[in-house]
Design a protein around this motif. Structure first.
Motif, mmCIF file in Angstrom:
data_model
loop_
_atom_site.group_PDB
_atom_site.id
_atom_site.type_symbol
_atom_site.label_atom_id
_atom_site.label_comp_id
_atom_site.label_asym_id
_atom_site.label_seq_id
_atom_site.Cartn_x
_atom_site.Cartn_y
_atom_site.Cartn_z
ATOM 1 N N GLN A 118 -3.514 12.662 -7.649
ATOM 2 C CA GLN A 118 -4.295 11.609 -6.995
ATOM 3 C C GLN A 118 -3.420 10.760 -6.090
ATOM 4 O O GLN A 118 -3.785 10.453 -4.943
ATOM 5 N N THR A 119 -2.252 10.365 -6.586
ATOM 6 C CA THR A 119 -1.402 9.483 -5.790
ATOM 7 C C THR A 119 -0.751 10.229 -4.630
ATOM 8 O O THR A 119 -0.495 9.638 -3.583
ATOM 9 N N SER A 164 0.814 -1.214 0.000
ATOM 10 C CA SER A 164 0.000 0.000 0.000
ATOM 11 C C SER A 164 0.854 1.274 0.000
ATOM 12 O O SER A 164 0.790 2.082 -0.933
ATOM 13 N N THR A 214 -2.230 12.515 -2.861
ATOM 14 C CA THR A 214 -3.278 12.474 -1.835
ATOM 15 C C THR A 214 -3.290 11.116 -1.144
ATOM 16 O O THR A 214 -3.421 11.031 0.085
ATOM 17 N N GLU A 215 -3.125 10.053 -1.929
ATOM 18 C CA GLU A 215 -3.096 8.707 -1.366
ATOM 19 C C GLU A 215 -1.881 8.507 -0.469
ATOM 20 O O GLU A 215 -1.995 7.954 0.639
ATOM 21 N N LEU A 274 -1.817 7.680 3.625
ATOM 22 C CA LEU A 274 -1.141 6.503 4.161
ATOM 23 C C LEU A 274 -0.071 6.901 5.182
ATOM 24 O O LEU A 274 0.108 6.230 6.201
ATOM 25 N N TYR A 307 3.504 7.722 -7.349
ATOM 26 C CA TYR A 307 3.672 9.169 -7.341
ATOM 27 C C TYR A 307 4.993 9.556 -8.003
ATOM 28 O O TYR A 307 5.040 10.468 -8.849
ATOM 29 N N ALA A 366 2.004 3.201 -3.506
ATOM 30 C CA ALA A 366 1.514 4.547 -3.803
ATOM 31 C C ALA A 366 2.668 5.526 -3.993
ATOM 32 O O ALA A 366 2.640 6.384 -4.888
#
Length: 208
Positions: free
Chosen positions: A133-134, A105, A136-137, A141, A113, A109
């Motif tokens: 988007q990544t 995970s 933010t992910e 995390l 990125y 991510a």
């Protein structure tokens, strides 16, 4: 007992380098020149058909995929050293969850990125929307990890384990390379700084 470790600097094999250094287990290191294509030679492909590092041979049996290698090292050598929970214990279940979470995970991510922002990857392949988007992910995390470390000196509790070492091996480099600021994540920053000072981690870093 014998371990042969196939290693290339500035690769995901560094996490295994750190773990072996901390475990202080005798092992042979074989440097793999990725630019020269050593990983695609028949002898190496016989050990790892993916043609990648890290690869280890433990008592004659080849292993690949760093998460599998970390678990094997933990079960074989880490329990006695206090770096891995005893097999079958509740703590081992927690260790497995966090180790796999980190590699799949969090680092998945972070890698996505970087693939869309970093100079390590061709600029023509960068995608601004995917980068947003990544990122933010990744930040979500990292907050999960920061919350996990609230009131705990290490991911599993009071002792440093291979989970911490695996995380710091990638985050120490990845956050810098991805230019992600974690100043607001006090637990995470303190933990990273603390583990980076461990002699085995320093030694592995100096040898890359």
């Amino acid at each position: 007992m014998s371990i042969t470790f196939y290693y290339a600097p500035q690769s995901s094999a560094f996490r295994i380098r750190v773990s072996l250094a901390e475990l202080d287990v005798p092992h042979e290191v074989v440097r793999v020149d990725l630019r020269a294509g050593d990983q695609k030679k028949p002898d190496f492909l016989a050990l790892n058909p993916n043609g990648k590092v890290p690869t280890v041979v433990i008592d004659g049996t080849p292993m690949f995929e760093s998460v599998a290698i970390q678990i094997a090292l933990g079960e074989r050598y880490g329990v006695q050293k206090g770096l891995w929970p005893a097999p079958g214990s509740p703590e081992q279940l927690t260790a497995l969850s966090w180790l796999v979470w980190g590699q799949v995970s969090l680092f998945g991510a972070l890698f996505r990125y970087m693939a869309n922002t970093s100079d390590y990857f061709p600029k023509e392949l960068h995608n601004e929307k995917q980068a947003e988007q990544t990122l933010t992910e990744v930040r979500a995390l990292l907050r999960i990890l920061d919350e996990r470390l609230d009131g705990r000196p290490y991911v599993l509790g009071e002792r440093c384990t291979l989970v911490d070492l695996d995380f710091v091996a990638m985050l120490g480099w990845g956050l810098m390379a991805a230019k992600i600021d974690i100043a607001d994540l006090k637990n995470l920053k303190g933990w990273l700084d603390r583990i980076a000072e461990r002699p085995a981690v320093k030694a592995a870093t100096d040898e890359t």
